[in-house]
Design an enzyme around this catalytic site. Structure first.
Site, PDB file in Angstrom:
ATOM      1  CB  CYS A  92      -0.873  -0.018   1.257  1.00 42.00           C
ATOM      2  SG  CYS A  92      -1.931   1.437   1.413  1.00 42.00           S
ATOM      3  CG  LEU A  93       0.917   3.843  -3.424  1.00 39.89           C
ATOM      4  CD1 LEU A  93       0.275   4.824  -4.394  1.00 39.89           C
ATOM      5  CD2 LEU A  93       2.356   3.560  -3.821  1.00 39.89           C
ATOM      6  CG  HIS A 138      -7.298   2.773   0.929  1.00 41.28           C
ATOM      7  ND1 HIS A 138      -6.545   3.050   2.053  1.00 41.28           N
ATOM      8  CD2 HIS A 138      -6.442   2.192   0.050  1.00 41.28           C
ATOM      9  CE1 HIS A 138      -5.296   2.642   1.853  1.00 41.28           C
ATOM     10  NE2 HIS A 138      -5.203   2.118   0.647  1.00 41.28           N
TER      11      HIS A 138
HETATM   12 ZN   LIG Z   1      -3.578   1.216  -0.125  1.00 44.75          ZN
END
Ligand SMILES: [Zn+2]
Length: 169
Positions: A92-93, A138
């Site tokens: 995940c960024l 998210h």
């Molecule tokens: Zn993510």
């Protein structure tokens, strides 16, 4: 415009987003900035909370910019059905450098609105199914580490806390 990506620990990543209600030029600009931000970070998906905006909006491109037809805009998306199971490394960024094997459906069908407020339904398999689930999570304030076993999750959280303390996060 490239937004800074919000990292794990910030409240916006763990709260549900608000629905998109205006399908206008400012949404178009936001979506274009989200693609730019995602490509700059070499991601396959980016959700609005990751740039600090608590909105139910995400972009996905599993071709990472190779195929213009792979650019997906999902406003107010919901998963309508899933099938099967896959376990693959996921990242995940908002949790840079942490990856872990994560269980996801093999196939997922989503319903979402496009940039113009038109509803569409789309099915995805493999990486696309994973991206649908990860990005829609998210929008509900859920990160992929919630899908890991407790020990693995706690180990990642502990490392993040240490990095925050050391000013490295
Ligand atoms: Zn993510």
């Amino acid at each position: 415009m490239i937004y800074p990506i919000v990292k794990y620990g910030r409240e916006v990543l763990e709260q549900p987003g608000k629905p998109i209600t205006e399908f206008d030029g400012s949404l178009e600009k936001l979506v274009s900035d989200m693609f730019e931000t995602m490509y700059a970070a070499n991601g396959v998906g980016l959700a609005a909370p990751q740039i600090g905006l608590p909105l139910r909006l995400c972009v996905i491109d599993v071709s990472v910019g190779e195929d213009p037809n792979a650019r997906l805009i999902l406003a107010n998306p919901v998963i309508v059905s899933t099938e099967g199971e896959q376990v693959q490394e996921e990242g995940c960024l908002s949790l840079p450098d942490f990856r872990a094997k994560t269980r996801r459906p093999q196939r997922a069908t989503v319903r979402a609105w496009d940039l113009h407020g038109h509803e569409y339904t789309m099915a995805g398999e493999d990486l696309l199914a994973r991206a649908f689930c990860h990005e829609i999570d998210h929008l509900d304030g859920t990160l992929f580490i919630q899908h890991l076993g407790r020990l693995k999750r706690e180990s990642i959280k502990r490392k993040v806390r240490q990095m925050i303390k050391a000013g490295e996060w």
